[in-house]
Design a protein around this motif. Structure first.
Motif, PDB file in Angstrom:
ATOM      1  N   LEU A   1       2.808 -13.838  12.409  1.00 51.31           N
ATOM      2  CA  LEU A   1       4.073 -13.416  12.994  1.00 51.31           C
ATOM      3  C   LEU A   1       4.218 -11.911  12.834  1.00 51.31           C
ATOM      4  CD1 LEU A   1       6.505 -16.121  11.577  1.00 51.31           C
ATOM      5  CD2 LEU A   1       5.528 -16.014  13.857  1.00 51.31           C
ATOM      6  N   THR A   2       4.680 -11.256  13.877  1.00 56.13           N
ATOM      7  CA  THR A   2       4.894  -9.819  13.838  1.00 56.13           C
ATOM      8  C   THR A   2       6.379  -9.554  14.076  1.00 56.13           C
ATOM      9  OG1 THR A   2       2.694  -9.498  14.750  1.00 56.13           O
ATOM     10  CG2 THR A   2       4.182  -7.629  14.827  1.00 56.13           C
ATOM     11  N   MET A   3       6.944  -8.686  13.269  1.00 54.81           N
ATOM     12  CA  MET A   3       8.362  -8.359  13.384  1.00 54.81           C
ATOM     13  C   MET A   3       8.529  -6.978  14.001  1.00 54.81           C
ATOM     14  SD  MET A   3       9.686 -10.979  12.128  1.00 54.81           S
ATOM     15  CE  MET A   3       8.973 -12.398  11.361  1.00 54.81           C
TER      16      MET A   3
ATOM     17  N   LYS B   1       1.470 -15.833   3.609  1.00 56.54           N
ATOM     18  CA  LYS B   1       0.393 -15.083   2.970  1.00 56.54           C
ATOM     19  C   LYS B   1       0.719 -13.614   3.155  1.00 56.54           C
ATOM     20  CE  LYS B   1      -4.366 -14.529   2.143  1.00 56.54           C
ATOM     21  NZ  LYS B   1      -4.276 -13.948   0.858  1.00 56.54           N
ATOM     22  N   ARG B   2       1.053 -12.971   2.048  1.00 57.51           N
ATOM     23  CA  ARG B   2       1.430 -11.563   2.108  1.00 57.51           C
ATOM     24  C   ARG B   2       0.244 -10.682   1.765  1.00 57.51           C
ATOM     25  NH1 ARG B   2       6.961 -11.278  -1.137  1.00 57.51           N
ATOM     26  NH2 ARG B   2       7.056  -9.253  -0.164  1.00 57.51           N
ATOM     27  N   ARG B   3       0.260  -9.474   2.312  1.00 63.85           N
ATOM     28  CA  ARG B   3      -0.769  -8.503   1.953  1.00 63.85           C
ATOM     29  C   ARG B   3      -0.605  -8.143   0.487  1.00 63.85           C
ATOM     30  NH1 ARG B   3      -0.342  -3.552   5.848  1.00 63.85           N
ATOM     31  NH2 ARG B   3       1.744  -3.676   5.019  1.00 63.85           N
ATOM     32  N   GLU B   4      -1.705  -7.837  -0.134  1.00 66.45           N
ATOM     33  CA  GLU B   4      -1.669  -7.417  -1.533  1.00 66.45           C
ATOM     34  C   GLU B   4      -2.370  -6.074  -1.675  1.00 66.45           C
ATOM     35  OE1 GLU B   4      -3.184 -10.346  -4.217  1.00 66.45           O
ATOM     36  OE2 GLU B   4      -1.954 -11.933  -3.360  1.00 66.45           O
ATOM     37  N   PHE B   5      -1.829  -5.256  -2.560  1.00 64.70           N
ATOM     38  CA  PHE B   5      -2.411  -3.960  -2.862  1.00 64.70           C
ATOM     39  C   PHE B   5      -2.751  -3.965  -4.345  1.00 64.70           C
ATOM     40  CE2 PHE B   5       0.293  -3.515   0.774  1.00 64.70           C
ATOM     41  CZ  PHE B   5      -0.461  -2.759   1.640  1.00 64.70           C
ATOM     42  N   ALA B   6      -3.963  -3.572  -4.663  1.00 73.27           N
ATOM     43  CA  ALA B   6      -4.445  -3.648  -6.045  1.00 73.27           C
ATOM     44  C   ALA B   6      -4.378  -2.292  -6.738  1.00 73.27           C
ATOM     45  CB  ALA B   6      -5.875  -4.166  -6.075  1.00 73.27           C
ATOM     46  N   VAL B   7      -3.965  -2.347  -8.008  1.00 71.34           N
ATOM     47  CA  VAL B   7      -3.968  -1.182  -8.895  1.00 71.34           C
ATOM     48  C   VAL B   7      -4.788  -1.588 -10.108  1.00 71.34           C
ATOM     49  CG1 VAL B   7      -2.542   0.326 -10.320  1.00 71.34           C
ATOM     50  CG2 VAL B   7      -1.701  -0.438  -8.109  1.00 71.34           C
TER      51      VAL B   7
ATOM     52  N   ILE C   1      -6.937  -5.851 -12.943  1.00 72.52           N
ATOM     53  CA  ILE C   1      -6.519  -5.653 -11.559  1.00 72.52           C
ATOM     54  C   ILE C   1      -5.123  -6.246 -11.406  1.00 72.52           C
ATOM     55  CG2 ILE C   1      -7.021  -6.147  -9.138  1.00 72.52           C
ATOM     56  CD1 ILE C   1      -9.981  -6.502 -10.082  1.00 72.52           C
ATOM     57  N   ILE C   2      -4.172  -5.407 -11.008  1.00 65.85           N
ATOM     58  CA  ILE C   2      -2.785  -5.826 -10.825  1.00 65.85           C
ATOM     59  C   ILE C   2      -2.480  -5.764  -9.334  1.00 65.85           C
ATOM     60  CG2 ILE C   2      -0.385  -5.328 -11.401  1.00 65.85           C
ATOM     61  CD1 ILE C   2      -1.550  -3.777 -13.862  1.00 65.85           C
ATOM     62  N   SER C   3      -2.130  -6.897  -8.740  1.00 72.50           N
ATOM     63  CA  SER C   3      -1.844  -6.960  -7.310  1.00 72.50           C
ATOM     64  C   SER C   3      -0.340  -6.975  -7.075  1.00 72.50           C
ATOM     65  CB  SER C   3      -2.456  -8.220  -6.701  1.00 72.50           C
ATOM     66  OG  SER C   3      -3.857  -8.189  -6.825  1.00 72.50           O
ATOM     67  N   VAL C   4       0.108  -6.116  -6.155  1.00 70.71           N
ATOM     68  CA  VAL C   4       1.515  -6.050  -5.769  1.00 70.71           C
ATOM     69  C   VAL C   4       1.613  -6.244  -4.261  1.00 70.71           C
ATOM     70  CG1 VAL C   4       2.192  -4.581  -7.708  1.00 70.71           C
ATOM     71  CG2 VAL C   4       1.409  -3.528  -5.602  1.00 70.71           C
ATOM     72  N   THR C   5       2.838  -6.415  -3.745  1.00 64.35           N
ATOM     73  CA  THR C   5       3.001  -6.795  -2.340  1.00 64.35           C
ATOM     74  C   THR C   5       3.182  -5.639  -1.366  1.00 64.35           C
ATOM     75  OG1 THR C   5       5.370  -7.086  -2.697  1.00 64.35           O
ATOM     76  CG2 THR C   5       3.974  -9.042  -2.918  1.00 64.35           C
TER      77      THR C   5
ATOM     78  N   ALA D   1      13.966  -6.901   9.742  1.00 62.81           N
ATOM     79  CA  ALA D   1      13.677  -8.261  10.210  1.00 62.81           C
ATOM     80  C   ALA D   1      12.622  -8.908   9.335  1.00 62.81           C
ATOM     81  CB  ALA D   1      13.222  -8.227  11.666  1.00 62.81           C
ATOM     82  N   ARG D   2      11.587  -8.164   8.995  1.00 66.32           N
ATOM     83  CA  ARG D   2      10.518  -8.701   8.143  1.00 66.32           C
ATOM     84  C   ARG D   2      11.059  -9.094   6.775  1.00 66.32           C
ATOM     85  NH1 ARG D   2       6.681  -7.410   4.329  1.00 66.32           N
ATOM     86  NH2 ARG D   2       7.560  -5.376   3.914  1.00 66.32           N
ATOM     87  N   THR D   3      11.884  -8.245   6.201  1.00 63.03           N
ATOM     88  CA  THR D   3      12.454  -8.514   4.881  1.00 63.03           C
ATOM     89  C   THR D   3      13.343  -9.749   4.904  1.00 63.03           C
ATOM     90  OG1 THR D   3      12.424  -6.145   4.446  1.00 63.03           O
ATOM     91  CG2 THR D   3      13.755  -7.496   2.984  1.00 63.03           C
ATOM     92  N   SER D   4      14.146  -9.901   5.944  1.00 65.59           N
ATOM     93  CA  SER D   4      15.033 -11.067   6.011  1.00 65.59           C
ATOM     94  C   SER D   4      14.232 -12.363   6.190  1.00 65.59           C
ATOM     95  CB  SER D   4      16.062 -10.909   7.124  1.00 65.59           C
ATOM     96  OG  SER D   4      15.443 -10.910   8.382  1.00 65.59           O
TER      97      SER D   4
END
Length: 107
Positions: free
Chosen positions: A2-4, A30-36, A89-93, A9-12
């Motif tokens: 789905l594309t907002m 399934k959300r994207r994840e960014f690794a630190v 590895i810490i993954s955030v959204t 709109a995406r947040t809601s």
């Protein structure tokens, strides 16, 4: 997928997941994840996902409510080596949350 149109709109849509039932009982977001990567973390301190995330928030209270940690993990290759400290590895959204972790100098 789905594309907002915009961020609001995406947040809601992410905050209210009732719409998922339309796609079936096993549907999930399934959300994207960014690794630190946090270096020199003692392996003995990390017992499980939930406990590790809770401990990170406890040791870094400024992150509570501003950074959503999805997952923490050691690389499998390094686990086999048997060292006492390893990179975690810490993954955030969100990309901004990853930058906030780096800027805050994660403890």
């Amino acid at each position: 997928m789905l594309t907002m149109e915009d961020e609001q709109a995406r947040t809601s849509w992410l905050s209210d997941s009732k719409w998922l039932k339309t796609f079936g009982t096993r549907a999930r977001v399934k959300r994207r994840e960014f690794a630190v990567i946090a270096y020199r973390i003692r392996v003995s301190q990390i017992q499980g996902q939930e406990q590790a995330i809770e401990e990170l928030y406890k040791q870094n209270p400024k992150l509570v409510g501003t950074v959503e940690i999805v997952q923490v993990a050691f690389t499998k290759k390094l686990l086999r080596l048997g060292r006492l400290t390893r990179p975690l590895i810490i993954s955030v959204t969100e990309l901004e949350q990853a930058n906030r972790l780096i800027s805050a100098g994660l403890i």
